[in-house]
Design an enzyme around this catalytic site. Structure first.
Site, mmCIF file in Angstrom:
data_model
loop_
_atom_site.group_PDB
_atom_site.id
_atom_site.type_symbol
_atom_site.label_atom_id
_atom_site.label_comp_id
_atom_site.label_asym_id
_atom_site.label_seq_id
_atom_site.Cartn_x
_atom_site.Cartn_y
_atom_site.Cartn_z
ATOM 1 N N ARG A 31 104.250 -17.593 51.844
ATOM 2 C CA ARG A 31 104.253 -18.101 53.222
ATOM 3 C C ARG A 31 104.699 -16.985 54.181
ATOM 4 N NH1 ARG A 31 107.809 -23.381 54.065
ATOM 5 N NH2 ARG A 31 109.626 -22.047 53.867
ATOM 6 N N LYS A 91 107.357 -30.090 51.719
ATOM 7 C CA LYS A 91 107.832 -31.262 52.474
ATOM 8 C C LYS A 91 107.343 -31.242 53.929
ATOM 9 C CE LYS A 91 112.262 -30.609 51.942
ATOM 10 N NZ LYS A 91 112.280 -29.399 51.095
ATOM 11 N N ARG A 105 119.213 -20.677 48.888
ATOM 12 C CA ARG A 105 118.641 -21.987 49.241
ATOM 13 C C ARG A 105 118.402 -22.811 47.978
ATOM 14 N NH1 ARG A 105 113.655 -20.057 52.614
ATOM 15 N NH2 ARG A 105 113.104 -22.258 52.785
ATOM 16 N N ARG A 125 120.432 -33.895 52.703
ATOM 17 C CA ARG A 125 120.524 -32.825 51.711
ATOM 18 C C ARG A 125 121.828 -32.896 50.933
ATOM 19 N NH1 ARG A 125 116.781 -29.146 54.682
ATOM 20 N NH2 ARG A 125 116.290 -27.353 53.411
ATOM 21 N N ARG A 164 110.028 -16.725 59.100
ATOM 22 C CA ARG A 164 111.338 -17.385 59.072
ATOM 23 C C ARG A 164 112.410 -16.432 58.552
ATOM 24 N NH1 ARG A 164 111.257 -23.525 56.784
ATOM 25 N NH2 ARG A 164 113.248 -22.777 55.972
HETATM 26 P P1 AMP Z 1 114.258 -26.381 56.129
HETATM 27 O O1 AMP Z 1 113.387 -26.071 57.293
HETATM 28 O O2 AMP Z 1 114.338 -27.847 55.831
HETATM 29 O O3 AMP Z 1 113.936 -25.554 54.918
HETATM 30 O O4 AMP Z 1 115.741 -25.964 56.556
HETATM 31 C C1 AMP Z 1 116.082 -24.624 56.881
HETATM 32 C C2 AMP Z 1 117.588 -24.436 56.881
HETATM 33 O O5 AMP Z 1 118.182 -25.280 57.879
HETATM 34 C C3 AMP Z 1 118.317 -24.812 55.599
HETATM 35 O O6 AMP Z 1 118.297 -23.774 54.643
HETATM 36 C C4 AMP Z 1 119.720 -25.081 56.129
HETATM 37 O O7 AMP Z 1 120.392 -23.886 56.462
HETATM 38 C C5 AMP Z 1 119.416 -25.810 57.424
HETATM 39 N N1 AMP Z 1 119.243 -27.270 57.223
HETATM 40 C C6 AMP Z 1 118.119 -28.006 57.436
HETATM 41 N N2 AMP Z 1 118.328 -29.299 57.169
HETATM 42 C C7 AMP Z 1 119.618 -29.396 56.740
HETATM 43 C C8 AMP Z 1 120.424 -30.473 56.285
HETATM 44 N N3 AMP Z 1 119.936 -31.726 56.197
HETATM 45 N N4 AMP Z 1 121.708 -30.197 55.924
HETATM 46 C C9 AMP Z 1 122.211 -28.944 56.010
HETATM 47 N N5 AMP Z 1 121.499 -27.882 56.406
HETATM 48 C C10 AMP Z 1 120.204 -28.094 56.777
#
Ligand code: AMP
Length: 195
Positions: free
Chosen positions: A126, A13, A149, A87, A138
């Protein structure tokens, strides 16, 4: 044009949202990036969410909806690509309400479909690449957090496919091809979204 990109962790994404934003002159809004920035700059909220994120759990709807609300208020754009947001169903309801309040609408929710087996390999790959290049890895790109996740995705985010389908907004692209093939499919999907 406003578009949501849906897909599990590791679907690509972030990469695709950035490419699509550049190609279409839109603005990418990634709640994950915003939360990591809050953590890195050491804000009170950033400190509060850091552990939750590292474990691989979702942060509260209230926090991410607040971040998106603020960005929509302060960013002038020709359209937004929402990456990693919404989400949960509550976040999706909030997004539609926020857009409506601004006289805007959501044009499409595009799901990047990938095989489950590919996700773990992609994410751990990654982390490995970053480590080899001496870049920061990360905190949630490890096997244990990844399990959570994926579980969070299945329980709370996967229902959004049906949610957007019921609203006539769902489109899907195959996320198992090359980065450029997927980008081309997304360009095509966003062409028909506004036609
Ligand atoms: P991402 O970079 O989108 O994979 O997000 C990394 C982490 O940030 C996720 O595993 C959540 O802990 C938090 N996070 C990101 N976006 C959201 C969201 N829309 N709702 C809740 N937690 C989020």
């Amino acid at each position: 044009m406003n578009v949501v990109l849906l897909g599990p962790p590791g679907a690509g994404k972030g990469t695709q949202a950035e490419m699509l934003a550049n190609a279409r002159g839109m603005v990418q809004l990634s709640t994950g990036d915003m939360l990591r920035a809050a953590k890195d700059s050491g804000t009170e909220m950033g400190q509060r969410v850091a552990e939750v994120m590292a474990r691989g759990e979702l942060v509260t709807d209230e926090i991410v909806v607040g971040l998106i609300e603020e960005k929509l208020k302060t960013t002038k754009a020709n359209g937004f690509i929402f990456d990693g947001f919404p989400r949960t169903v509550a976040q999706a309801d909030a997004l539609l309400a926020l857009l409506d309040r601004n006289g805007q609408r959501l044009d499409a929710a595009i799901e990047i479909q990938v095989d489950d087996a590919a996700l773990v390999a992609r994410i751990l790959g990654r982390a490995e690449q970053a480590r080899a290049a001496g870049k920061p890895v990360r905190a949630d790109d490890n096997e244990e957090s990844l399990k959570l996740r994926l579980a969070e995705y299945t329980a709370k985010t996967a229902p959004l496919t049906r949610y957007f389908q019921d609203k006539g907004l769902l489109k899907t692209v195959n996320g198992m091809g090359s980065i450029s093939d997927i980008a081309a499919d997304l360009l095509q999907a966003t062409k028909t979204a506004v036609a």
